[in-house]
Structures are given as C-alpha cells and as structure tokens.
Design a protein around this motif. Structure first.
Motif, PDB file in Angstrom:
ATOM      1  N   GLY A 129      -1.629 -15.220  -4.548  1.00  0.00           N
ATOM      2  CA  GLY A 129      -2.039 -14.278  -5.548  1.00  0.00           C
ATOM      3  C   GLY A 129      -1.408 -12.922  -5.316  1.00  0.00           C
ATOM      4  N   ALA A 130      -1.920 -11.935  -6.040  1.00  0.00           N
ATOM      5  CA  ALA A 130      -1.394 -10.575  -5.961  1.00  0.00           C
ATOM      6  C   ALA A 130      -1.613  -9.981  -4.572  1.00  0.00           C
ATOM      7  CB  ALA A 130      -2.046  -9.694  -7.016  1.00  0.00           C
ATOM      8  N   SER A 131      -2.774 -10.311  -3.955  1.00  0.00           N
ATOM      9  CA  SER A 131      -3.026  -9.738  -2.640  1.00  0.00           C
ATOM     10  C   SER A 131      -2.059 -10.291  -1.597  1.00  0.00           C
ATOM     11  CB  SER A 131      -4.468  -9.985  -2.216  1.00  0.00           C
ATOM     12  OG  SER A 131      -4.699 -11.378  -2.061  1.00  0.00           O
ATOM     13  N   ASP A 132      -1.625 -11.566  -1.733  1.00  0.00           N
ATOM     14  CA  ASP A 132      -0.643 -12.118  -0.806  1.00  0.00           C
ATOM     15  C   ASP A 132       0.665 -11.355  -0.895  1.00  0.00           C
ATOM     16  OD1 ASP A 132      -2.464 -13.999  -0.038  1.00  0.00           O
ATOM     17  OD2 ASP A 132      -1.660 -15.584  -1.325  1.00  0.00           O
ATOM     18  N   GLY A 133       1.099 -11.041  -2.119  1.00  0.00           N
ATOM     19  CA  GLY A 133       2.335 -10.279  -2.301  1.00  0.00           C
ATOM     20  C   GLY A 133       2.208  -8.885  -1.728  1.00  0.00           C
ATOM     21  N   ASP A 134       1.013  -8.280  -1.872  1.00  0.00           N
ATOM     22  CA  ASP A 134       0.812  -6.945  -1.331  1.00  0.00           C
ATOM     23  C   ASP A 134       0.892  -6.950   0.192  1.00  0.00           C
ATOM     24  OD1 ASP A 134       0.492  -6.073  -3.912  1.00  0.00           O
ATOM     25  OD2 ASP A 134      -1.694  -6.035  -3.835  1.00  0.00           O
ATOM     26  N   VAL A 135       0.303  -7.965   0.820  1.00  0.00           N
ATOM     27  CA  VAL A 135       0.346  -8.064   2.274  1.00  0.00           C
ATOM     28  C   VAL A 135       1.787  -8.296   2.723  1.00  0.00           C
ATOM     29  CG1 VAL A 135      -0.368  -9.471   4.249  1.00  0.00           C
ATOM     30  CG2 VAL A 135      -2.037  -8.824   2.514  1.00  0.00           C
ATOM     31  N   ALA A 136       2.512  -9.178   2.033  1.00  0.00           N
ATOM     32  CA  ALA A 136       3.905  -9.465   2.402  1.00  0.00           C
ATOM     33  C   ALA A 136       4.774  -8.224   2.252  1.00  0.00           C
ATOM     34  CB  ALA A 136       4.457 -10.607   1.550  1.00  0.00           C
ATOM     35  N   SER A 137       4.602  -7.490   1.153  1.00  0.00           N
ATOM     36  CA  SER A 137       5.418  -6.292   0.966  1.00  0.00           C
ATOM     37  C   SER A 137       5.031  -5.200   1.964  1.00  0.00           C
ATOM     38  CB  SER A 137       5.324  -5.776  -0.472  1.00  0.00           C
ATOM     39  OG  SER A 137       4.020  -5.331  -0.768  1.00  0.00           O
ATOM     40  N   TRP A 157      18.562   0.602  -2.380  1.00  0.00           N
ATOM     41  CA  TRP A 157      18.491   0.513  -3.841  1.00  0.00           C
ATOM     42  C   TRP A 157      17.337  -0.385  -4.272  1.00  0.00           C
ATOM     43  CZ3 TRP A 157      19.078  -3.671  -7.141  1.00  0.00           C
ATOM     44  CH2 TRP A 157      19.147  -3.359  -8.495  1.00  0.00           C
ATOM     45  N   LEU A 158      17.172  -1.533  -3.584  1.00  0.00           N
ATOM     46  CA  LEU A 158      16.067  -2.444  -3.914  1.00  0.00           C
ATOM     47  C   LEU A 158      14.719  -1.753  -3.810  1.00  0.00           C
ATOM     48  CD1 LEU A 158      16.736  -5.886  -2.180  1.00  0.00           C
ATOM     49  CD2 LEU A 158      16.724  -5.385  -4.614  1.00  0.00           C
ATOM     50  N   GLU A 159      14.549  -0.992  -2.750  1.00  0.00           N
ATOM     51  CA  GLU A 159      13.246  -0.369  -2.515  1.00  0.00           C
ATOM     52  C   GLU A 159      13.006   0.852  -3.393  1.00  0.00           C
ATOM     53  OE1 GLU A 159      10.461   1.460   1.042  1.00  0.00           O
ATOM     54  OE2 GLU A 159      12.599   1.207   1.387  1.00  0.00           O
ATOM     55  N   LEU A 160      14.002   1.729  -3.511  1.00  0.00           N
ATOM     56  CA  LEU A 160      13.772   3.015  -4.160  1.00  0.00           C
ATOM     57  C   LEU A 160      14.145   3.052  -5.635  1.00  0.00           C
ATOM     58  CD1 LEU A 160      14.971   5.423  -1.340  1.00  0.00           C
ATOM     59  CD2 LEU A 160      12.647   4.617  -1.836  1.00  0.00           C
ATOM     60  N   VAL A 161      15.138   2.298  -6.048  1.00  0.00           N
ATOM     61  CA  VAL A 161      15.589   2.345  -7.440  1.00  0.00           C
ATOM     62  C   VAL A 161      15.022   1.165  -8.220  1.00  0.00           C
ATOM     63  CG1 VAL A 161      17.584   2.386  -8.971  1.00  0.00           C
ATOM     64  CG2 VAL A 161      17.678   3.588  -6.782  1.00  0.00           C
ATOM     65  N   ALA A 162      15.323  -0.048  -7.754  1.00  0.00           N
ATOM     66  CA  ALA A 162      14.833  -1.233  -8.463  1.00  0.00           C
ATOM     67  C   ALA A 162      13.344  -1.435  -8.231  1.00  0.00           C
ATOM     68  CB  ALA A 162      15.612  -2.469  -8.008  1.00  0.00           C
ATOM     69  N   GLN A 163      12.820  -0.814  -7.186  1.00  0.00           N
ATOM     70  CA  GLN A 163      11.418  -0.920  -6.794  1.00  0.00           C
ATOM     71  C   GLN A 163      10.972  -2.376  -6.691  1.00  0.00           C
ATOM     72  OE1 GLN A 163       9.242   1.705  -9.408  1.00  0.00           O
ATOM     73  NE2 GLN A 163       9.987   3.493  -8.305  1.00  0.00           N
ATOM     74  N   LEU A 164      11.856  -3.171  -6.098  1.00  0.00           N
ATOM     75  CA  LEU A 164      11.589  -4.580  -5.857  1.00  0.00           C
ATOM     76  C   LEU A 164      10.889  -4.677  -4.517  1.00  0.00           C
ATOM     77  CD1 LEU A 164      12.087  -7.488  -6.857  1.00  0.00           C
ATOM     78  CD2 LEU A 164      14.172  -7.466  -5.510  1.00  0.00           C
ATOM     79  N   SER A 199       7.989  -6.797  -3.903  1.00  0.00           N
ATOM     80  CA  SER A 199       7.246  -8.018  -3.615  1.00  0.00           C
ATOM     81  C   SER A 199       7.623  -9.097  -4.626  1.00  0.00           C
ATOM     82  CB  SER A 199       5.732  -7.759  -3.657  1.00  0.00           C
ATOM     83  OG  SER A 199       5.337  -7.369  -4.948  1.00  0.00           O
ATOM     84  N   GLY A 200       7.053 -10.268  -4.439  1.00  0.00           N
ATOM     85  CA  GLY A 200       7.213 -11.355  -5.390  1.00  0.00           C
ATOM     86  C   GLY A 200       8.432 -12.223  -5.136  1.00  0.00           C
ATOM     87  N   ARG A 201       8.645 -13.147  -6.060  1.00  0.00           N
ATOM     88  CA  ARG A 201       9.741 -14.107  -5.947  1.00  0.00           C
ATOM     89  C   ARG A 201      11.117 -13.464  -5.876  1.00  0.00           C
ATOM     90  NH1 ARG A 201       8.305 -19.815  -8.138  1.00  0.00           N
ATOM     91  NH2 ARG A 201       6.063 -19.539  -8.278  1.00  0.00           N
ATOM     92  N   PRO A 202      11.396 -12.448  -6.689  1.00  0.00           N
ATOM     93  CA  PRO A 202      12.737 -11.854  -6.589  1.00  0.00           C
ATOM     94  C   PRO A 202      13.056 -11.340  -5.185  1.00  0.00           C
ATOM     95  CG  PRO A 202      11.670 -11.118  -8.592  1.00  0.00           C
ATOM     96  CD  PRO A 202      10.634 -11.852  -7.795  1.00  0.00           C
ATOM     97  N   LEU A 203      12.081 -10.737  -4.528  1.00  0.00           N
ATOM     98  CA  LEU A 203      12.304 -10.261  -3.163  1.00  0.00           C
ATOM     99  C   LEU A 203      12.505 -11.441  -2.220  1.00  0.00           C
ATOM    100  CD1 LEU A 203      12.535  -7.917  -1.201  1.00  0.00           C
ATOM    101  CD2 LEU A 203      10.056  -8.011  -0.906  1.00  0.00           C
ATOM    102  N   GLY A 204      11.755 -12.504  -2.416  1.00  0.00           N
ATOM    103  CA  GLY A 204      11.935 -13.709  -1.612  1.00  0.00           C
ATOM    104  C   GLY A 204      13.327 -14.297  -1.779  1.00  0.00           C
ATOM    105  N   VAL A 205      13.829 -14.308  -3.010  1.00  0.00           N
ATOM    106  CA  VAL A 205      15.177 -14.814  -3.274  1.00  0.00           C
ATOM    107  C   VAL A 205      16.208 -13.939  -2.570  1.00  0.00           C
ATOM    108  CG1 VAL A 205      16.908 -15.165  -5.089  1.00  0.00           C
ATOM    109  CG2 VAL A 205      14.568 -15.982  -5.416  1.00  0.00           C
TER     110      VAL A 205
END
Length: 182
Positions: free
Chosen positions: A1-9, A79-86, A88-94
């Motif tokens: 769920g959302a909390s899992d992504g928050d913990v991972a990020s 760029w991922l962290e500050l611009v794309a703000q990626l 958590s989630g599947r895109p970050l996993g990929v």
C-alpha cells in the motif's frame, strides 16, 4: 500500500542517501563495506565459477571516461529526487533495477574495482565524502584495513579531476537547492 512506499522511500532517500553520506564523511568508508552491487557481483561471479562458466577478461578502463559515468549517474539521481520528484512506487523500483543491471554490466565489462572507482555513482560520491573522514582505507588491494588521519586531510591528499569537481559541485548545489526549497 501507500505506507509501504513511504517506508521504502524514507529508507532509500533518507537513510540511504543522507545517512550513508554522513557516515562516510564523519566515520569512514562505510559504502565500501556495505555496497550491495559489489555483493551481487561477487555472488554472481562465484555462481558462474561453480557452474564452470568462464567469463571474458575485463577490458581496461578507458582513461578518457574518467569518472564521468559516475558524475552523469549522480546528476540523474539528483534529477530524479529534486526535479522529477520520483521518490517511491514502481517507477523508482524500475530505475533501481535498471541501475543495478547497468552496474553489474559495467563491473563485468571493466572489472569490479575499476567500475567502483570510476563508474559506479554511489561508490564515487561516498568516496568523495569519505575524504573528509577520520578513517580511510589503506590502498593495499583489500578493503580490510583502515588508517586514522586528521579530519578533512583526504581532501588535499587525493587527486581531483574535472568529473569529480563537477560531481562535488552537483552534490553541493543539490543539497543547497533541496534545503532552500523546503
């Protein structure tokens, strides 16, 4: 769920990105000891040897590349962290899976240690921060020995190249931007 992504990020960006950076700067070469990419490479090499698979000899590192691959990788992660703000989630996993595959391919192509020294983003970044630390690895071909030195003395003892200066500037700028944008 959302909390899992928050913990991972939280784990990735805070403990991974900031925590290891602080430990590297104040304590010593922690990334050299916990680097998961080196562990994966060593396990894969061991497995291939056990299966009787003979690999090709690593190619020499092209001097013209210097540490540019690591610097470009660092710019990409900033760029991922500050611009794309990626964050958590599947895109970050990929992205993390793709980065792992690129890193393992680089280690296979150029050798584990040359890739860590020039191409692997986190090894190079945390290595730069480790130049501040009181403890530094003894360059004896192993990661088993450290030496004590005055804080910050590694900044003047080690060689600086243009890609390392650019990486340091990107790191400093991203930290300032991140702090001011909050």
């Amino acid at each position: 769920g959302a909390s899992d992504g928050d913990v991972a990020s939280l784990f990735l960006w805070t403990y991974g990105w900031v925590g290891i950076a602080l430990l590297s700067a104040f304590l010593g070469p922690v990334w050299r000891w916990i680097d998961p990419f080196t562990t994966l490479h060593d396990l894969g090499a061991w497995l291939l040897r056990r299966l009787g698979v003979q690999g090709l000899a690593p190619q020499p590192w092209p001097e013209r590349l210097g540490a540019w691959p690591a610097t470009i990788g660092f710019a990409f992660f900033v760029w991922l962290e500050l611009v794309a703000q990626l964050s958590s989630g599947r895109p970050l996993g990929v992205v993390l899976i793709a980065y792992t595959l690129i890193t393992l391919a680089g280690m296979a192509q150029y050798g584990r240690d040359p890739w860590r020294a020039q191409g692997e983003t986190f090894s190079v970044w945390f290595g730069i921060l480790g130049r501040l630390a009181r403890y530094a690895p003894v360059e004896d071909g192993t990661d088993a020995h450290v030496q004590r030195r005055p804080f910050g003395s590694g900044l003047v003892a080690a060689g600086w190249t243009l890609p390392l200066l650019v990486l340091l500037a990107l790191g400093t700028g991203s930290i300032i931007y991140d702090g001011l944008s909050q």
